[in-house]
Design a protein around this motif. Structure first.
Motif, PDB file in Angstrom:
ATOM      1  N   ASP A 363      14.380  42.288  95.539  1.00  0.00           N
ATOM      2  CA  ASP A 363      13.839  42.620  94.222  1.00  0.00           C
ATOM      3  C   ASP A 363      12.494  41.914  94.082  1.00  0.00           C
ATOM      4  O   ASP A 363      12.424  40.675  94.084  1.00  0.00           O
ATOM      5  CB  ASP A 363      14.812  42.170  93.129  1.00  0.00           C
ATOM      6  CG  ASP A 363      14.318  42.549  91.746  1.00  0.00           C
ATOM      7  OD1 ASP A 363      13.246  43.173  91.651  1.00  0.00           O
ATOM      8  OD2 ASP A 363      14.984  42.199  90.765  1.00  0.00           O
ATOM      9  N   TYR A 364      11.399  42.666  93.969  1.00  0.00           N
ATOM     10  CA  TYR A 364      10.084  42.046  93.925  1.00  0.00           C
ATOM     11  C   TYR A 364       9.794  41.355  92.606  1.00  0.00           C
ATOM     12  O   TYR A 364       8.845  40.579  92.506  1.00  0.00           O
ATOM     13  CB  TYR A 364       9.004  43.083  94.253  1.00  0.00           C
ATOM     14  CG  TYR A 364       8.792  43.199  95.729  1.00  0.00           C
ATOM     15  CD1 TYR A 364       7.890  42.382  96.388  1.00  0.00           C
ATOM     16  CD2 TYR A 364       9.548  44.084  96.481  1.00  0.00           C
ATOM     17  CE1 TYR A 364       7.720  42.465  97.746  1.00  0.00           C
ATOM     18  CE2 TYR A 364       9.385  44.181  97.837  1.00  0.00           C
ATOM     19  CZ  TYR A 364       8.464  43.359  98.479  1.00  0.00           C
ATOM     20  OH  TYR A 364       8.313  43.447  99.837  1.00  0.00           O
ATOM     21  N   THR A 365      10.573  41.628  91.587  1.00  0.00           N
ATOM     22  CA  THR A 365      10.423  40.828  90.370  1.00  0.00           C
ATOM     23  C   THR A 365      10.808  39.378  90.647  1.00  0.00           C
ATOM     24  O   THR A 365      10.176  38.452  90.128  1.00  0.00           O
ATOM     25  CB  THR A 365      11.309  41.415  89.256  1.00  0.00           C
ATOM     26  OG1 THR A 365      12.683  41.387  89.666  1.00  0.00           O
ATOM     27  CG2 THR A 365      10.915  42.855  88.962  1.00  0.00           C
ATOM     28  N   TRP A 366      11.841  39.192  91.479  1.00  0.00           N
ATOM     29  CA  TRP A 366      12.223  37.824  91.861  1.00  0.00           C
ATOM     30  C   TRP A 366      11.126  37.158  92.679  1.00  0.00           C
ATOM     31  O   TRP A 366      10.836  35.977  92.514  1.00  0.00           O
ATOM     32  CB  TRP A 366      13.528  37.862  92.660  1.00  0.00           C
ATOM     33  CG  TRP A 366      13.913  36.539  93.252  1.00  0.00           C
ATOM     34  CD1 TRP A 366      14.406  35.452  92.601  1.00  0.00           C
ATOM     35  CD2 TRP A 366      13.804  36.153  94.632  1.00  0.00           C
ATOM     36  NE1 TRP A 366      14.630  34.414  93.484  1.00  0.00           N
ATOM     37  CE2 TRP A 366      14.271  34.813  94.733  1.00  0.00           C
ATOM     38  CE3 TRP A 366      13.384  36.805  95.785  1.00  0.00           C
ATOM     39  CZ2 TRP A 366      14.308  34.131  95.945  1.00  0.00           C
ATOM     40  CZ3 TRP A 366      13.415  36.132  96.990  1.00  0.00           C
ATOM     41  CH2 TRP A 366      13.879  34.811  97.060  1.00  0.00           C
ATOM     42  N   TYR A 367      10.500  37.917  93.559  1.00  0.00           N
ATOM     43  CA  TYR A 367       9.429  37.350  94.373  1.00  0.00           C
ATOM     44  C   TYR A 367       8.263  36.887  93.503  1.00  0.00           C
ATOM     45  O   TYR A 367       7.741  35.778  93.673  1.00  0.00           O
ATOM     46  CB  TYR A 367       8.946  38.381  95.389  1.00  0.00           C
ATOM     47  CG  TYR A 367       7.700  37.961  96.132  1.00  0.00           C
ATOM     48  CD1 TYR A 367       7.757  37.024  97.150  1.00  0.00           C
ATOM     49  CD2 TYR A 367       6.457  38.494  95.802  1.00  0.00           C
ATOM     50  CE1 TYR A 367       6.620  36.630  97.825  1.00  0.00           C
ATOM     51  CE2 TYR A 367       5.310  38.108  96.463  1.00  0.00           C
ATOM     52  CZ  TYR A 367       5.394  37.174  97.476  1.00  0.00           C
ATOM     53  OH  TYR A 367       4.262  36.773  98.133  1.00  0.00           O
ATOM     54  N   VAL A 368       7.837  37.733  92.568  1.00  0.00           N
ATOM     55  CA  VAL A 368       6.710  37.362  91.698  1.00  0.00           C
ATOM     56  C   VAL A 368       7.077  36.143  90.858  1.00  0.00           C
ATOM     57  O   VAL A 368       6.273  35.200  90.709  1.00  0.00           O
ATOM     58  CB  VAL A 368       6.313  38.559  90.813  1.00  0.00           C
ATOM     59  CG1 VAL A 368       5.281  38.137  89.779  1.00  0.00           C
ATOM     60  CG2 VAL A 368       5.778  39.700  91.673  1.00  0.00           C
ATOM     61  N   ASP A 369       8.280  36.123  90.289  1.00  0.00           N
ATOM     62  CA  ASP A 369       8.697  34.968  89.493  1.00  0.00           C
ATOM     63  C   ASP A 369       8.719  33.697  90.329  1.00  0.00           C
ATOM     64  O   ASP A 369       8.341  32.614  89.851  1.00  0.00           O
ATOM     65  CB  ASP A 369      10.091  35.218  88.903  1.00  0.00           C
ATOM     66  CG  ASP A 369      10.076  36.303  87.832  1.00  0.00           C
ATOM     67  OD1 ASP A 369       8.991  36.559  87.274  1.00  0.00           O
ATOM     68  OD2 ASP A 369      11.143  36.899  87.569  1.00  0.00           O
ATOM     69  N   THR A 370       9.164  33.807  91.581  1.00  0.00           N
ATOM     70  CA  THR A 370       9.240  32.630  92.449  1.00  0.00           C
ATOM     71  C   THR A 370       7.857  32.068  92.744  1.00  0.00           C
ATOM     72  O   THR A 370       7.632  30.851  92.656  1.00  0.00           O
ATOM     73  CB  THR A 370       9.961  32.989  93.762  1.00  0.00           C
ATOM     74  OG1 THR A 370      11.286  33.439  93.470  1.00  0.00           O
ATOM     75  CG2 THR A 370      10.037  31.792  94.680  1.00  0.00           C
ATOM     76  N   ILE A 371       6.914  32.918  93.086  1.00  0.00           N
ATOM     77  CA  ILE A 371       5.575  32.433  93.432  1.00  0.00           C
ATOM     78  C   ILE A 371       4.884  31.843  92.205  1.00  0.00           C
ATOM     79  O   ILE A 371       4.222  30.800  92.295  1.00  0.00           O
ATOM     80  CB  ILE A 371       4.732  33.569  94.037  1.00  0.00           C
ATOM     81  CG1 ILE A 371       5.380  34.070  95.324  1.00  0.00           C
ATOM     82  CG2 ILE A 371       3.322  33.093  94.324  1.00  0.00           C
ATOM     83  CD1 ILE A 371       5.529  33.007  96.399  1.00  0.00           C
ATOM     84  N   LEU A 372       5.037  32.490  91.061  1.00  0.00           N
ATOM     85  CA  LEU A 372       4.426  31.924  89.855  1.00  0.00           C
ATOM     86  C   LEU A 372       5.084  30.594  89.484  1.00  0.00           C
ATOM     87  O   LEU A 372       4.413  29.666  89.027  1.00  0.00           O
ATOM     88  CB  LEU A 372       4.530  32.924  88.709  1.00  0.00           C
ATOM     89  CG  LEU A 372       3.717  34.218  88.868  1.00  0.00           C
ATOM     90  CD1 LEU A 372       3.873  35.092  87.645  1.00  0.00           C
ATOM     91  CD2 LEU A 372       2.246  33.898  89.110  1.00  0.00           C
ATOM     92  N   GLY A 373       6.399  30.504  89.647  1.00  0.00           N
ATOM     93  CA  GLY A 373       7.063  29.220  89.432  1.00  0.00           C
ATOM     94  C   GLY A 373       6.581  28.165  90.411  1.00  0.00           C
ATOM     95  O   GLY A 373       6.456  26.988  90.078  1.00  0.00           O
ATOM     96  N   LEU A 374       6.299  28.582  91.628  1.00  0.00           N
ATOM     97  CA  LEU A 374       5.767  27.666  92.634  1.00  0.00           C
ATOM     98  C   LEU A 374       4.403  27.127  92.205  1.00  0.00           C
ATOM     99  O   LEU A 374       4.134  25.922  92.324  1.00  0.00           O
ATOM    100  CB  LEU A 374       5.647  28.424  93.962  1.00  0.00           C
ATOM    101  CG  LEU A 374       5.550  27.628  95.245  1.00  0.00           C
ATOM    102  CD1 LEU A 374       6.798  26.809  95.470  1.00  0.00           C
ATOM    103  CD2 LEU A 374       5.335  28.579  96.419  1.00  0.00           C
ATOM    104  N   ILE A 375       3.553  27.993  91.701  1.00  0.00           N
ATOM    105  CA  ILE A 375       2.239  27.554  91.237  1.00  0.00           C
ATOM    106  C   ILE A 375       2.376  26.642  90.020  1.00  0.00           C
ATOM    107  O   ILE A 375       1.645  25.656  89.871  1.00  0.00           O
ATOM    108  CB  ILE A 375       1.359  28.778  90.918  1.00  0.00           C
ATOM    109  CG1 ILE A 375       1.122  29.597  92.194  1.00  0.00           C
ATOM    110  CG2 ILE A 375       0.042  28.359  90.303  1.00  0.00           C
ATOM    111  CD1 ILE A 375       0.378  30.892  91.957  1.00  0.00           C
TER     112      ILE A 375
END
Length: 903
Positions: A363-375
């Motif tokens: 699920d690419y929504t999870w990917y985007v949330d993960t990277i933004l959380g990483l930043i």
């Protein structure tokens, strides 16, 4: 005192000899001139057959270990070692002394009949001799595995006798109730130099390994730490052998369960070693599931462990055991730990989280949330490769673009945003802001005001990116065109002290004013999908951890999830690329990978890693015959560069001006998989970063039997050069490390562009350039009969334009061209004058003999040497000739050639 010395001398008549050797070993430098004088005394003691004198001499040779001593005694010590009448103590010293000499001067230690006889020392009655011989054989087997492969069965036999014996059987070599633990460790390490043995020997080895694992489960016979150290030393080395063979599922699972018991041990070292070994077990298809059962224990170690090195190994293990079934859990745990992680490992954790989020994202929504959380959590440790990569994926995935725009818009509303988040937000909204513009809460004007509120808090590169976003808004949202033009027209932009910001503001303002709607839509259209290359994040993680580390383990996992983008991932962007990660900035993809460092690659570990590693760390000598193949590639770009019974290396390359791209093809000619496959480009001191820039695309650590892998190398010539880089290929084949080194045919003439000239222009320029530093002449002997068509083909293949009907003598060959570097363009003229009437003289009279005359003048000695070798191969044994070249400024911008010394 004098009387006392006399009395001591009567009691210990050999004390002066002891003191003399002690003085030599401790105080005499290995490069001292005294070494040559000492060698005679050492040689006499070796020939005395007195075990005391021989032992002292051997210790002295090993302690000094100079090349002079290796030259003097490398041929004598093997004879002492295998002699039947040599005492056990002397054999032990001789084996260790020979090991010392081999490590310092391997080329001086002869390989002969003694190599087969030294293997039989593994059957010696004296365990001290066996221990020393095992150390020697292990080192020799790493370099010459075929000559010592008979040691496998003998090592298994000796190991079986040790592990099945009681502690009372080997009393002299029993250490805290553990029989001969250090010899067992050495034997197990020797077996790791070879693949699994034959079935008969394998059954006995399996019994030995099972016995070692069983004994580790027994109650300790002593509470002292020495007992557990000895027992665990053999246990961990046995587990390493099980992992190395990777062929016994039962042993692999048992090893994993055994290591799992150490994850909560009170000893920090045991916890560290257990985590490190389980990282390797996680890559095996037989033990991966068993490793995953310890996920809770490993995540608890992240939260409770006090030692940072153990926590780092726990992160490595979580990364290694991750697959689609547990990716979200592991990523969440690593993100949670990142908030309190040590600063020394935060960047590595960021890279691991980014790689896992991309690799296992369903699920690419999870990917985007993960990277933004990483930043958000560790923005300072998020490198450019990370946010470049999220941009690439969002651009390439239509189903992620709307959600990404909505998410970054919400994230930017926080009072304090990290600058990397502003970069991602500016790029995403500039491309896909129209997907959320229908919502009144994210109207175009609100989007612009939100981004511009962060403008004055950002660095210059980020401001430049935001200006590009503003001009994109002019195309997407005509209603905010006036507002954006006012910002671009302001004095803070048009008169900005930074030239990049000022130029962008002026050009964007002019573009928005004079361009029509159609032209504006064409110039500012949506970015096309990025080409699929290897992930820049994964490439950076490999560079950070070094080759053959845990970062490569996901490459070895068998079908545990394909790439989420359905193909190979993009290569890393160049460090000098623009703020937006556009691949169109470089003509030949020169931003595809980092430059190759000058010299051999740095070791990924410290001294202990280098000492105990079984992979060769130095670049091997050039393979036999590679020089001849290299010479053939001077005038061609495609073909087979190297081939033996295991490996074939082919090349396909193209060059344009000072840029080039080369594709290297590695073919596995066997039916066995190559493991730890690591090709490395090594540049000498003469090819520093300001001379030749090489950027390589990483390749996978395995090459299947009969398969072929491809590696791209982007080349940029900054200045003239004379040497060629070396391609070093290291891999493991059947348990044996192979190291192949060949010269890569990147030569100066590859950047030679042909130029047509008339006869009058040619000789006019030739006469103008007659100073010593502009002209080079050489006389050399042709090797083969001269053929006109072959000679013409070689001149054209060399890069020069063949000028017909220019020289008055029709037998001469004339060429002209321009050598392109980044800093200059240097013209070069050349003439080849064959003299077929010259008489052949003996080699010793070459000083009087002039079969071929070469006159070559250019700005690089390496270029001249290459052409001389090429032309020499074109002539005949009775040929005379002249080749000439002048470094003329045909189209050059700098008179670089005129300042060069005479060649």
């Amino acid at each position: 005192v004098h009387k006392l010395n006399l009395q001591k001398r009567k009691r210990y008549p050999r004390c002066p000899r002891n003191f003399g050797y002690l003085f030599i070993s401790v105080l005499v430098n290995s490069n001292s001139e005294l070494i040559r004088l000492i060698n005679n005394a050492v040689k006499n003691d070796l020939a005395s057959r007195n075990p005391t004198f021989m032992g002292l001499a051997l210790h002295c040779i090993a302690n000094v270990g100079s090349r002079e001593m290796a030259e003097a005694f490398a041929g004598e010590i093997p004879k002492i070692l295998v002699a039947g009448d040599t005492m056990d103590s002397v054999k032990q010293s001789a084996a260790l002394c020979l090991l010392r000499l081999y490590r310092t001067s391997p080329d001086l230690v002869p390989m002969g009949d003694w190599t087969s006889r030294v293997v039989h020392l593994l059957n010696d009655q004296h365990l001290g001799v066996v221990t020393a011989a095992t150390s020697l054989i292990t080192t020799l087997a790493q370099k010459n595995p075929e000559e010592f492969k008979t040691s496998v069965s003998l090592a298994v036999s000796r190991l079986s006798r040790i592990v099945t014996s009681a502690s009372t059987d080997l009393q002299d070599y029993t250490y805290y109730f553990v029989p001969a633990p250090w010899l067992s460790v050495k034997l197990l390490r020797l077996l790791q130099c070879y693949p699994p043995p034959d079935p008969a020997v394998r059954g006995r080895l399996t019994e030995c390994l099972e016995t070692i694992l069983n004994k580790a489960q027994e109650p300790p016979k002593s509470k002292k730490v020495q007992h557990s150290n000895a027992k665990n030393a053999a246990l961990f080395e046995a587990i390493s052998l099980v992992i190395h063979h990777d062929s016994e599922p039962n042993l692999l699972v048992r090893a994993c369960n055994q290591l799992g018991q150490f994850l909560q041990h009170r000893e920090t070292n045991l916890r560290y070693l257990a985590l490190e070994s389980m990282c390797t077990l996680a890559s095996s298809e037989f033990s991966h599931e068993a490793v995953k059962t310890h996920i809770e224990t490993v995540t608890n170690a992240l939260k409770t462990e006090r030692d940072v090195s153990v926590r780092q190994r726990a992160v490595d293990l979580l990364y290694a055991m991750c697959d689609r079934s547990n990716a979200q859990q592991i990523v969440a745990e690593m993100l949670s730990y990142l908030e309190t992680a040590d600063y020394s490992i935060r960047e590595e954790i960021v890279l691991k989280v980014a790689v896992l989020a991309e690799k296992y994202a369903v699920d690419y929504t999870w990917y985007v949330d993960t990277i933004l959380g990483l930043i958000r959590v560790a923005g300072d440790f998020v490198s450019e490769e990370v946010w470049y990569r999220v941009i690439q994926i969002v651009v390439n995935r239509d189903d992620a673009q709307g959600y990404a725009a909505k998410t970054v818009f919400e994230a930017l509303q926080a009072p304090a945003c990290h600058e990397n988040l502003v970069k991602v937000g500016g790029y995403v909204l500039g491309e896909f802001g129209n997907l959320i513009a229908g919502d009144p809460r994210s109207s175009p004007l609100i989007q612009f005001n939100l981004l511009h509120s962060k403008f004055h808090l950002c660095s210059v590169p980020t401001r430049a990116l935001l200006l590009s976003t503003y001009i994109k808004f002019v195309n997407l949202f005509p209603e905010v065109k006036g507002t954006i033009q006012d910002v671009l027209r302001s004095d803070s932009q048009l008169r900005n002290a930074d030239v990049e910001l000022q130029q962008r503001a002026v050009e964007y303002l002019r573009l928005s004013t004079v361009a029509s709607t159609d032209i504006l839509a064409t110039v500012l259209e949506e970015m096309p999908p990025f080409p699929e290359r290897e992930s820049s994040i994964l490439a950076k993680l490999k560079r950070k951890k070094g080759p053959s580390t845990v970062t490569d383990l996901e490459e070895a996992k068998r079908d545990r999830g394909a790439d989420v983008n359905g193909g190979p991932e993009p290569a890393p962007a160049s460090a000098s690329a623009a703020s937006t990660p556009s691949p169109s900035a470089d003509l030949l993809g020169l931003g595809a990978a980092p430059p190759v460092p000058a010299g051999p690659p740095p070791s990924s570990g410290g001294l202990l890693v280098d000492v105990f590693s079984d992979s060769p760390s130095a670049v091997a000598p050039l393979a036999p015959g590679s020089e001849d193949n290299f010479a053939r590639f001077v005038c061609k770009n495609n073909g087979v560069l190297f081939e033996n019974q295991l490996l074939q290396i082919g090349l396909k390359s193209e060059f344009r001006q000072n840029l080039g791209r080369m594709f290297i093809f590695y073919g596995n000619k066997t039916s066995t998989q190559f493991l730890s496959f690591t090709p490395t480009l090594v540049c000498s001191d003469g090819l520093q970063a300001n001379i030749l820039v090489l950027r390589t695309q990483p390749v996978g650590p395995t090459v299947d039997g009969g398969a072929q892998v491809q590696q791209a190398v982007n080349i940029e010539c900054l200045s003239d050069f004379a040497e060629a880089p070396v391609l070093s290929v290291q891999f493991r084949y059947g348990g044996t490390f192979q190291n192949v080194s060949v010269k890569l045919p990147i030569t100066l003439n590859k950047f030679f562009q042909p130029t047509e000239m008339a006869s009058q222009d040619f000789f006019q320029r030739w006469k103008q350039l007659s100073s010593p530093q502009q002209e080079v002449q050489s006389i050399f002997r042709a090797k083969h009969p001269m053929d006109t068509e072959v000679t013409k083909a070689k001149i054209i293949g060399f890069g020069s334009a063949l000028l017909e009907d220019v020289d008055p003598n029709p037998a001469n060959f004339v060429g002209a061209g321009i050598i392109h570097t980044k800093t200059s363009q240097i013209g070069c003229l050349l003439r080849l004058e064959p003299n077929l009437q010259a008489q052949v003289k003996p080699l010793e009279e070459t000083a009087k003999y002039t079969p071929v005359v070469v006159l070559c003048c250019c700005f690089g000695l390496g270029f001249f040497g290459l052409f001389r070798a090429t032309a020499a191969a074109s002539g005949g044994p009775q040929a005379r000739g002249r080749i000439g070249a002048t470094a003329a400024g045909l189209h050059h911008s700098h008179n670089h050639a005129r300042s060069e010394p005479r060649l």
